[in-house]
Write a protein that holds these residues in place. Structure first.
Motif, PDB file in Angstrom:
ATOM      1  N   PRO A 466       0.909  -1.436   0.255  1.00 50.39           N
ATOM      2  CA  PRO A 466       0.211  -0.313  -0.090  1.00 50.39           C
ATOM      3  C   PRO A 466       0.745   1.097   0.146  1.00 50.39           C
ATOM      4  N   SER A 472       4.561   0.462   7.527  1.00 49.87           N
ATOM      5  CA  SER A 472       2.502   0.517   7.199  1.00 49.87           C
ATOM      6  C   SER A 472       2.508  -1.117   6.176  1.00 49.87           C
ATOM      7  N   ALA A 473       3.577  -1.237   5.021  1.00 43.95           N
ATOM      8  CA  ALA A 473       2.952  -2.308   4.748  1.00 43.95           C
ATOM      9  C   ALA A 473       3.717  -3.691   5.062  1.00 43.95           C
ATOM     10  N   TYR A 475       2.586  -3.974   7.863  1.00 45.36           N
ATOM     11  CA  TYR A 475       1.911  -4.452   9.260  1.00 45.36           C
ATOM     12  C   TYR A 475       0.242  -4.817   8.199  1.00 45.36           C
ATOM     13  N   TYR A 476       0.515  -4.595   6.848  1.00 44.67           N
ATOM     14  CA  TYR A 476      -0.231  -5.007   6.043  1.00 44.67           C
ATOM     15  C   TYR A 476      -0.921  -6.280   6.076  1.00 44.67           C
ATOM     16  N   PRO A 477      -2.485  -5.974   6.204  1.00 48.74           N
ATOM     17  CA  PRO A 477      -3.992  -5.312   5.738  1.00 48.74           C
ATOM     18  C   PRO A 477      -4.286  -5.085   8.029  1.00 48.74           C
ATOM     19  N   SER A 478      -3.148  -4.830   8.738  1.00 49.12           N
ATOM     20  CA  SER A 478      -3.644  -4.497   9.651  1.00 49.12           C
ATOM     21  C   SER A 478      -2.806  -2.783   9.421  1.00 49.12           C
ATOM     22  N   ARG A 527       5.290 -10.176   6.955  1.00 48.37           N
ATOM     23  CA  ARG A 527       3.574  -9.943   7.369  1.00 48.37           C
ATOM     24  C   ARG A 527       3.554 -11.075   8.078  1.00 48.37           C
TER      25      ARG A 527
END
Length: 597
Positions: A466, A472-473, A475-478, A527
């Protein structure tokens, strides 16, 4: 003129007009919603926003805007009476009356300016809140039940849904309010100024026949004939405006793809092909634009001619009565202004036909979007249950969109810690099977049982990264936690051999363009280590790694997550060492399930 009485009359007029307008709007809305396709489309798109059960404020603010619109009409009426008095004072050389009327004008103008500013603020705030709600609502519909993905499997699916959410909603909100308030203003103006024109109209002799109240009949006949011709000239604009939205969106999408796949195109030196494709789509945009221009020339030229003729028409009709001293100069000017107001009110549909055409195209596109969402929700999917600790597939049959069987009556069960390797020749349907198991493929039936309350992760061959930071990439999709554990995140990056990126954890960038495919695949495996799900699907998720790196990553998964259930699709024989069973897919829907040593 007694302006005190005018003020009292204005208050009474506003109250009566507002009450009548609200009753008329309620009745017309009910009839349109029940008996017309347009009304049904409008209510389908946005009725929930206006529902008093949800919130009374939208209807309250809309009522205030209607009142402000009626107030504007009343101000126009007062200005015509002021104009009558002012011109009459000039004709009579009455300086005292003239300067008194100038003071009245100052008051009227001040009130008119304040009303305009207040009306602008309220209408803009109303549109913003309406647009926010409608955008959030349609985005939720688009994301709910994965309609954004499932709609790909629909025949004749909606083109450019992103444009319908971003651009068409804005146009819908703006045009809805503009046309609605314009229609109310025209209806009230028509009634009010017709009464004024009636009082100022006289008898006209035409071809030997006397026509009483001639101005009234002439203005209605004048506008009716003009509207008939205008509708005939403007009708093609509906289709042309719809095509304009579609063709511009197609061209914009081609430009976005050029940027998205820029590296692939550069490697292939495909600039010439892309240039031809872009020029072809752009030429369609220009052809349609020229068609709109030529049609608009006819439509607007006719309207301009009609409007110019309307400037002198009432003066010519009333001139004989003025020269015979039956009416004053003020009466002549007020009659001219009233004629113009009646003509504008009657001509509202004619002069706004091109905007109605654009509005109809927008409504059609939004309802088409909702049709797609509803159709996507109706697509059949395998029965999915969440229970126990095992993963199971019961009597699962997967088909192609054309109806050919890819996998027939598949049954399997995997306990915690089990790993299944899916293999088979290219094109046999391995990835499609994973999509069906994940609940994404509509051409399948059977039952799928997931572990209860456990998260599942799907790792495709090309991971999705994302927009945002590297953290953030990962942790994705959280979502990123408010207080992330930096030590754990850095440890995971070291384990997946991306330790050199730890200093860029909070750097925002397009990481899908910065990281190689192999690095992106390792980040996706990170992830899994971070979220520790119970079930993981890997669709050739290590294809961009060499065998040594792939061996290290699978070893890491098995060591760090010994109880995770793995379902992998891959071609390399080296993957067998990390799986406990193997599913070999064959053509014709056949399959072989066996244990691995």
């Amino acid at each position: 003129m007694d302006w005190h009485h005018q003020l009292l009359d204005s208050v009474i007029w506003l109250c009566k007009a507002f009450a009548i307008s609200m009753v008329a709007i309620a009745c017309i809305t009910a009839l349109l919603g029940k008996f017309t396709y347009w009304g049904q489309q409008f209510l389908r798109v946005t009725w929930v926003w206006f529902s008093p059960v949800r919130n009374w404020r939208p209807l309250g603010i809309l009522s205030l805007l209607i009142l402000m619109t009626l107030f504007a009409v009343r101000m126009d009426i007062l200005f015509t009476f002021w104009s009558n008095g002012m011109y009459t004072s000039l004709q009579n050389f009455n300086a005292a009356a003239f300067w008194s009327l100038m003071a009245v004008f100052g008051i009227l103008a001040s009130v008119h300016v304040v009303r305009g500013l207040v009306n602008f603020y309220i209408s803009q705030a109303f549109q913003i809140h309406w647009r926010v709600w409608l955008t959030e609502n349609l985005m939720a519909r688009w994301l709910d039940q994965q309609a954004y993905y499932r709609s790909q499997h629909l025949p004749g699916r909606t083109d450019n849904p992103d444009q319908r959410i971003q651009q068409d909603i804005s146009g819908f909100v703006s045009s809805s309010l503009t046309l609605f308030l314009g229609l109310i203003s025209s209806a009230v103006s028509l009634f009010s100024f017709t009464l004024i024109l009636w009082s100022l109209s006289g008898t006209l002799t035409l071809f030997g026949a006397e026509i009483p109240r001639a101005m009234i009949f002439l203005v209605y006949a004048y506008v009716l004939v003009a509207t008939v011709f205008a509708v005939k000239l403007g009708r093609p604009l509906i289709k042309l405006n719809f095509l304009s939205e579609k063709l511009n969106a197609d061209f914009r999408y081609a430009l976005i793809r050029l940027r998205e796949y820029g590296e692939n195109i550069a490697f292939f030196r495909g600039e010439a092909v892309e240039h031809r494709t872009l020029l072809k789509r752009f030429s369609h945009v220009i052809e349609n634009t020229w068609a709109i221009v030529f049609r608009s020339l006819k439509f607007q030229g006719f309207n301009l001619g009609i409007n110019q003729l309307a400037v002198v028409f009432p003066v010519v009709v009333q001139a004989p009565r003025f020269f015979s001293k039956q009416i004053t100069l003020g009466d002549l000017m007020q009659a001219s202004q009233a004629f113009g107001q009646v003509q504008d009110a009657l001509s509202f549909f004619r002069t706004s036909y091109d905007e109605f055409a654009s509005y109809r195209a927008i409504v059609n596109r939004l309802t088409g979007f909702l049709d797609t969402v509803d159709a996507a929700d109706q697509l059949t999917m395998p029965q999915i249950a969440h229970q126990g600790q095992n993963f199971a597939v019961e009597a699962l049959t997967v088909k192609s969109p054309g109806g050919a069987i890819l996998t027939a009556n598949l049954n399997l069960a995997l306990a915690p810690g089990a790993a299944l390797l899916v293999r088979g020749p290219s094109g046999v349907g391995k990835t499609t099977l994973l999509r069906a198991i994940a609940g994404l493929w509509p051409y399948a039936d059977g039952k799928i049982v997931y572990p209860a309350g456990q998260q599942c992760l799907f790792l495709p061959q090309k991971p999705y990264l994302p927009l945002g930071t590297l953290r953030s990439a990962l942790y994705y999709p959280s979502a990123e936690p408010a207080q992330p554990d930096d030590s754990a995140v850095r440890a995971i990056l070291e384990q997946i051999q991306l330790g050199h990126l730890t200093v860029q954890l909070d750097t925002e960038s397009e990481w899908s363009n910065i990281l190689s495919l192999g690095e992106q695949q390792r980040l996706a495996l990170g992830r899994v280590l971070l979220h520790r799900p119970q079930l993981v699907f890997l669709d050739e998720a290590s294809s961009a790694m060499d065998e040594g790196l792939e061996h290290a990553m699978y070893s890491l998964l098995r060591k760090q997550l010994p109880d995770v259930i793995l379902i992998s699709v891959g071609h390399r024989s080296s993957l067998a060492a990390f799986h406990s069973s193997e599913l070999i897919l064959q053509h014709g829907g056949k399959w072989i399930l066996s244990n691995l040593p």
